[in-house]
Design a protein around this motif. Sequence first.
Motif, mmCIF file in Angstrom:
data_model
loop_
_atom_site.group_PDB
_atom_site.id
_atom_site.type_symbol
_atom_site.label_atom_id
_atom_site.label_comp_id
_atom_site.label_asym_id
_atom_site.label_seq_id
_atom_site.Cartn_x
_atom_site.Cartn_y
_atom_site.Cartn_z
ATOM 1 N N ASN A 10 0.813 -1.208 0.000
ATOM 2 C CA ASN A 10 0.000 0.000 0.000
ATOM 3 C C ASN A 10 0.849 1.262 0.000
ATOM 4 O O ASN A 10 0.364 2.340 -0.338
ATOM 5 N N CYS A 184 -2.994 -14.069 -3.983
ATOM 6 C CA CYS A 184 -2.703 -12.750 -3.402
ATOM 7 C C CYS A 184 -3.325 -12.635 -2.015
ATOM 8 O O CYS A 184 -2.711 -12.100 -1.087
ATOM 9 N N GLN A 190 -3.093 -7.995 -0.178
ATOM 10 C CA GLN A 190 -4.130 -6.977 -0.245
ATOM 11 C C GLN A 190 -4.912 -7.018 1.061
ATOM 12 O O GLN A 190 -4.987 -8.060 1.710
ATOM 13 N N GLU A 194 -9.676 -4.792 -0.671
ATOM 14 C CA GLU A 194 -9.008 -4.896 -1.970
ATOM 15 C C GLU A 194 -9.107 -6.305 -2.532
ATOM 16 O O GLU A 194 -9.310 -6.491 -3.742
ATOM 17 N N TYR A 198 -10.855 -7.434 -6.077
ATOM 18 C CA TYR A 198 -10.175 -8.179 -7.128
ATOM 19 C C TYR A 198 -10.971 -9.423 -7.509
ATOM 20 O O TYR A 198 -11.148 -9.736 -8.694
#
Length: 331
Positions: A10, A184, A190, A194, A198
Amino acid sequence: NDNSNSNSYNTAKTIQIMVDTADKMKQCADDLLNENNKISELAFDLEAYNASKYKQATCLLQLCTCTNTSTNTSTNTNIGNIKEYKIYIIDVLAPGVWDHVSLLIPIFANPSIVKIGHGISSIDVPCLHRDFGIFIVNCFDTLEGAKVLSSSASSLAYNGGKNKSLSLSSLRKLKNHLSLAKLCKFYGMQDEEEAERYLQLKGEFQTTDWRLRPLERDMVEYGMLDVRFLIDLRRLLVRDMIQLVDGDSDVDIGDGRDGNGNGDNGDNSDANGHGGYDLGLDVLNSFNSFGDDDEDDDCDGDKFQLSNSIIEEDENDLRDEEADDGGGGGG
């Protein structure tokens, strides 16, 4: 054991460049060629229109590089490095762009740059070669890396293997997190919002008709996310591969941090934060031969072989995951 690195994603700087003219395509190629000595990794992905299982056409190409930039105060005192991700969204269907994508051939053919993709064998590699004459030299597939890591962890756990640095039970769960979005999330790359975003975009655009123009903002965001985390994901997978083999928790994973995500610049990192490990498919090959050294009388090789039942179970579970990554609209 925490699967993630200390989260710097981030705070990193991300530059997104839309390439939708012939001149911008030439500039993109020039920029990457000029950065040949600066980058050691190039993430890539493409979105394709699937006319059938055996016929695709490239509609969008995404590239991502990562370099470390120094941040200084007004007194020119260095206070650390910030990762800079540069993401190129190449609209190959825009007028004049298609004919110049072949300018990227030297980049993909450079063996000193590791090309990183996810589930690239079915669509990405054939499309790049057929449509633009691009051969990929020195490539790391994060999908295949996650499969190897999960299967190896399953084998070690099945045979009573132990590793002080890793949670084998956690790595075994990788087989249920093989899509890029889930990987991820598994590695904490994330935050929750987030990650859900996604996954939402994945469900919406993975099977869309990528020939449609103009590109929607959400389509561009989805394309960007498909390459944004690949470089760091490879480093994390390689970190866990090395730790699984030798139990070393202080592994330089190529971004100046050790295997626990600590530190600024490791001793093995160069000026751009690239680690001392030159890793690509060699790591996967070493895993495939793990336990095969007949010369080591102290090593019980059978303990490190995957049983047929585990392989068959994993292949059945992974087939659906692989179809999710390569089916429909591509990417």
